[in-house]
Enzyme design. Structure first.
Site, PDB file in Angstrom:
ATOM      1  N   MET A  52       0.846  -1.190   0.000  1.00 42.96           N
ATOM      2  CA  MET A  52       0.000   0.000   0.000  1.00 42.96           C
ATOM      3  C   MET A  52       0.890   1.252   0.000  1.00 42.96           C
ATOM      4  O   MET A  52       0.445   2.338   0.347  1.00 42.96           O
ATOM      5  CB  MET A  52      -0.923   0.002   1.218  1.00 42.96           C
ATOM      6  CG  MET A  52      -1.879  -1.207   1.192  1.00 42.96           C
ATOM      7  SD  MET A  52      -3.444  -0.935   2.020  1.00 42.96           S
ATOM      8  CE  MET A  52      -2.903  -0.643   3.674  1.00 42.96           C
ATOM      9  N   HIS A  59       9.334  -3.600   3.455  1.00 46.97           N
ATOM     10  CA  HIS A  59       8.954  -3.808   2.045  1.00 46.97           C
ATOM     11  C   HIS A  59      10.185  -4.075   1.196  1.00 46.97           C
ATOM     12  O   HIS A  59      10.183  -4.922   0.318  1.00 46.97           O
ATOM     13  CB  HIS A  59       8.259  -2.564   1.480  1.00 46.97           C
ATOM     14  CG  HIS A  59       6.979  -2.189   2.159  1.00 46.97           C
ATOM     15  ND1 HIS A  59       6.866  -1.075   2.948  1.00 46.97           N
ATOM     16  CD2 HIS A  59       5.761  -2.769   2.141  1.00 46.97           C
ATOM     17  CE1 HIS A  59       5.627  -0.975   3.394  1.00 46.97           C
ATOM     18  NE2 HIS A  59       4.931  -1.989   2.924  1.00 46.97           N
ATOM     19  N   GLU A 170       5.621 -11.338   6.791  1.00 49.70           N
ATOM     20  CA  GLU A 170       5.102 -12.191   7.874  1.00 49.70           C
ATOM     21  C   GLU A 170       4.611 -11.373   9.071  1.00 49.70           C
ATOM     22  O   GLU A 170       4.041 -11.932   9.998  1.00 49.70           O
ATOM     23  CB  GLU A 170       6.197 -13.178   8.329  1.00 49.70           C
ATOM     24  CG  GLU A 170       6.403 -14.280   7.313  1.00 49.70           C
ATOM     25  CD  GLU A 170       7.631 -15.136   7.566  1.00 49.70           C
ATOM     26  OE1 GLU A 170       8.333 -14.911   8.572  1.00 49.70           O
ATOM     27  OE2 GLU A 170       7.894 -16.023   6.731  1.00 49.70           O
ATOM     28  N   SER A 208       4.241   1.005   8.213  1.00 49.22           N
ATOM     29  CA  SER A 208       3.980   2.370   7.725  1.00 49.22           C
ATOM     30  C   SER A 208       3.256   3.172   8.802  1.00 49.22           C
ATOM     31  O   SER A 208       3.386   4.390   8.873  1.00 49.22           O
ATOM     32  CB  SER A 208       3.120   2.316   6.456  1.00 49.22           C
ATOM     33  OG  SER A 208       3.749   1.496   5.498  1.00 49.22           O
TER      34      SER A 208
END
Ligand code: PAF
Length: 305
Positions: A52, A59, A170, A208
């Site tokens: 996202m 990431h 995970e 995030s």
């Protein structure tokens, strides 16, 4: 061209041109499908990392793993409205598209799929994917629309990007299980891989949403990792009663003034059902609100991991 600097030009899609390489930024379903069809015709292996956006090292570790696994690496960046309930943080969810482009470029991504919501959910959209059992645990209890939204958007991304392999973090352990189950149940011909949780040096799982935390909350947020670590030590030292582990972790978390527990659970890693006795590897999963920010974390207990 300045070495290592991002220069972008307008082609049919926007492209970043960097060091002679190009990241394609694709906004439409048709173009993404055509690109993937062409890669597949040429025998290329496509890897997808769905995100996202507002990327962090967690990431990037998935992206690096993806780089090793295929010929073409696509990252999707889409804040999916279908997985947020009306009272949740869809509008305020952190976004930073151009920084994401720079980070993905450095990590060797070939294409970014970044549609807008109208492109994925056209007027009259009405088909959703709902799993029967896995969402009846953990996050599914307090976020009733979440997994329906995730399963739906991920299956759409699979049909659009047509990856051979897709990689998920995970940290969202339940999400990973939901996706594995969906892929199995619906016969998607896609390999699903998990990537380990990436932590800040003091142990906080990268997310995030960490950006919402005030400095004081950032300190308190450590209670998730610390209670998981403590639980892991207790199991190594021979404790097998899951309720003792949960009680101890909960008391520790609640000793932090801004912490409110959504759940603290010890469960079977496949079914996510509660486990009473820890006599095989289990997952301890936490969701805790620190102020207004809901954080999740998990750890395998009863194994080396
Ligand atoms: O984990 C996420 O970032 C999202 O839930 C996902 C898998 C990209 C679906 O929107």
């Amino acid at each position: 061209m300045t070495a290592g600097r991002l220069i972008y030009v307008r082609l049919r899609n926007i492209r970043y041109l960097t060091r002679g390489e190009a990241i394609e930024i694709i906004r439409t379903v048709k173009e993404m499908q055509a690109r993937s069809d062409s890669l597949r015709r040429n025998g290329k292996k496509i890897v997808l990392v769905p995100t996202m956006g507002f990327l962090h090292e967690g990431h990037i570790s998935l992206i690096r793993k993806g780089r090793e696994l295929g010929d073409d690496l696509a990252v999707s960046i889409f804040v999916n409205p279908a997985q947020f309930a009306p009272e949740e943080d869809f509008d305020s969810y952190p976004r930073g598209f151009w920084k994401d482009c720079q980070m993905t470029e450095k990590a060797g991504v070939n294409a970014i799929f970044a549609p807008d919501a109208r492109e994925l959910y056209a007027q009259g959209f009405q088909t959703y994917i709902r799993l029967e059992k896995l969402p009846m645990h953990l996050c599914g209890l307090s976020r009733p629309v979440f997994f329906r939204g995730v399963a739906t958007v991920v299956s759409k991304l699979f049909n659009i990007v047509k990856p051979h392999t897709a990689i998920f973090g995970e940290k969202d352990f339940q999400q990973l299980q939901v996706i594995r189950q969906m892929v199995k149940d619906l016969n998607f011909d896609i390999e699903i891989m998990g990537g380990p949780i990436v932590r800040e040096p003091d142990g906080l799982a990268m997310s995030s949403r960490n950006t919402y935390l005030t400095p004081e909350q950032r300190v308190q947020a450590l209670c998730l990792y610390q209670s998981l670590k403590k639980a892991q030590e207790r199991v190594i030292s021979g404790v097998t009663d899951a309720s003792d582990i949960i009680k101890e972790a909960s008391a520790f978390i609640l000793s932090h003034s801004q912490a409110v527990i959504d759940y603290a659970a010890v469960c079977d890693p496949e079914t996510l059902e509660d486990v009473k006795r820890i006599d095989k590897p289990v997952i301890m999963a936490l969701a805790v609100k620190i102020g207004k920010t809901r954080l999740i974390d998990n750890m395998m207990l009863g194994s080396e991991k």
